[in-house]
Design a protein around this motif. Structure first.
Motif: not given
Length: 457
Positions: A448-453
């Motif tokens: 989820k964290i990296f999907s916002e990059f």
């Protein structure tokens, strides 16, 4: 991660520019790019030395037609951003050219990278921890020098080192408790409880010091949300223009000129501020203006700080008092505008109201006082760019959970309950802090964290 296959993406903003950069990462990256590259005298890339560049052309693999003139650089893993073999193609900027080069890379065997996948691979390959990875996106989104420096410190591991030091102390406490439990014949439980209590109090204080910076850190990362409100024609749009030092909002003597919210970012000594000019709040039959007034009230509820403007050349009336009553439970500053005109508003009528500032949005007089008041309310008057600041809400939550567990362990020890029960809470605190660096975080949350990059990062 699809078995760490080779990925590719455009790393620069797509549009008209001098150069675009395509990034390719994975074990097969050099072979893929070499298959569509033609250098001088037909040279490929198989013999290129790491950390060098080669001039040539990207060609259509099927027809042999030249697509673009390029420079290709090669970085061999693990000494690359992703810790994998990486190839970067520097081609001419432009949507058509850039996408055509990317299309050939995909045809040659790479796949389009997922959002944040390059940084995610750097994390999974152990080159950076999760806190450093999150700092990458903060660097990209930084709105001022100060927010950039804060993100840069995090990307260099300043926060990670601080968290790891605290985790190391907690691990020492766990070992101390377990050694005492394993050797009961030594009768060390009382001595251990006393020492562990002292150590835990020190750790709790360290966590509290980090948490104290979280509100300032959120503002550095996301910006301070400031909303200017007041009746029509008190000078809200003039104040916005004065702070921006440009004519952003239309200013006329006609009440209701501003009918919608206007949002702009300004840099206040390194503090990113999203400043919102709203429609004048008043009773109106005009449908469009009425919608603007409702939006103004919505923005008030979202604001970190409200600037309520009054006109010094007019007496306080019932509409002004209604607005004051509406915002009484929020953080606000009252601006007495039109200092350059004849005064009709008496300060005595504003009893029990703090943070009164007299300004002239027309001449700029008093604006420095407003800026200093904002720094005083949110940053204790100044910001020290060398300090470690918690800017990420996920980190803040993990620190809160760790603090709660440390306090629970202290309660257990001070209540005289069996010392080995305290180690359960200490271990939980150690786990929560590990979520910040990614050592103890679940895989779906990491995704989820990296999907916002952005895609190319």
């Amino acid at each position: 991660m699809k078995d760490f296959d080779t990925i590719a993406a455009i790393a620069t903003a797509v549009g008209e520019s001098g150069i675009s950069i395509l990034r390719v990462s994975g074990n097969d990256s050099l072979n893929i790019v070499s298959s569509i590259f033609k250098g001088k005298n037909g040279r490929k890339l198989y013999d290129i030395k790491p950390y060098t560049m080669r001039y040539g052309h990207i060609i259509d693999k099927k027809t042999g037609d030249i697509i673009d003139e390029v420079l290709v650089s090669y970085m061999k893993g693990p000494r690359s951003f992703t810790a994998e073999d990486c190839v970067e193609i520097n081609c001419h900027g432009g949507i058509i050219t850039t996408n055509k080069v990317l299309e050939e890379v995909i045809k040659a065997g790479a796949r389009i990278a997922e959002p944040g996948e390059f940084t995610k691979r750097a994390f999974l390959n152990g080159r950076i921890d999760l806190s450093q990875a999150e700092a990458v996106i903060d660097l990209i989104r930084a709105k001022t020098d100060l927010s950039m420096k804060s993100a840069l410190m995090q990307s260099e591991g300043r926060i990670s080192r601080e968290i790891n030091q605290i985790r190391g102390k907690l691990l020492g406490i766990i070992a101390h408790i377990e050694a005492t439990v394993d050797f009961p014949e030594e009768d060390l439980e009382e001595i251990t409880a006393s020492q562990v209590t002292k150590d835990l109090k020190g750790i709790t204080k360290n966590i509290e010091e980090l948490l104290d910076t979280a509100n300032e850190g959120r503002i550095l990362r996301d910006g301070l949300n400031v909303v200017i409100i007041g009746k029509p024609n008190v000078g809200k749009s003039s104040l916005l223009n004065a702070l921006l030092m440009e004519q952003r909002a239309i200013v006329t003597e006609v009440p209701g000129t501003t009918r919608d919210v206007i949002e702009e970012f300004i840099n206040l000594d390194g503090i990113p501020i999203k400043i919102v000019d709203t429609a004048g709040i008043r009773e109106t039959e005009d449908l469009v203006e009425k919608i603007g007034v409702e939006r103004s009230k919505e923005k008030i509820n979202e604001a970190d700080l409200i600037i309520f403007m009054l006109d010094l050349s007019r007496e306080l009336d019932d509409e002004d008092r209604e607005i004051l009553d509406y915002i009484k439970d929020k953080k606000y500053v009252v601006i007495l505008n039109k200092l350059d005109l004849n005064r009709k508003l008496e300060i005595d009528t504003l009893e029990n109201i703090n943070n009164l500032i007299e300004v002239s949005a027309k001449t700029g007089e008093g604006l420095d006082k407003l800026k200093n008041k904002v720094k005083e309310l949110f940053f204790k008057g100044e910001i020290k760019p060398t300090e470690i600041v918690i800017t990420n809400s996920r980190h803040k939550e993990a620190l809160y959970r760790a603090k709660e567990k440390c306090e629970a362990a202290l309660y257990t020890l001070e209540s005289g309950i069996s010392i080995d029960l305290a180690s359960i809470d200490v271990r939980s605190a150690w786990m929560h802090l590990g979520e910040i660096t990614g050592e103890t975080l679940e895989e779906d949350i990491i995704d989820k964290i990296f999907s916002e990059f952005c895609i190319g990062k």
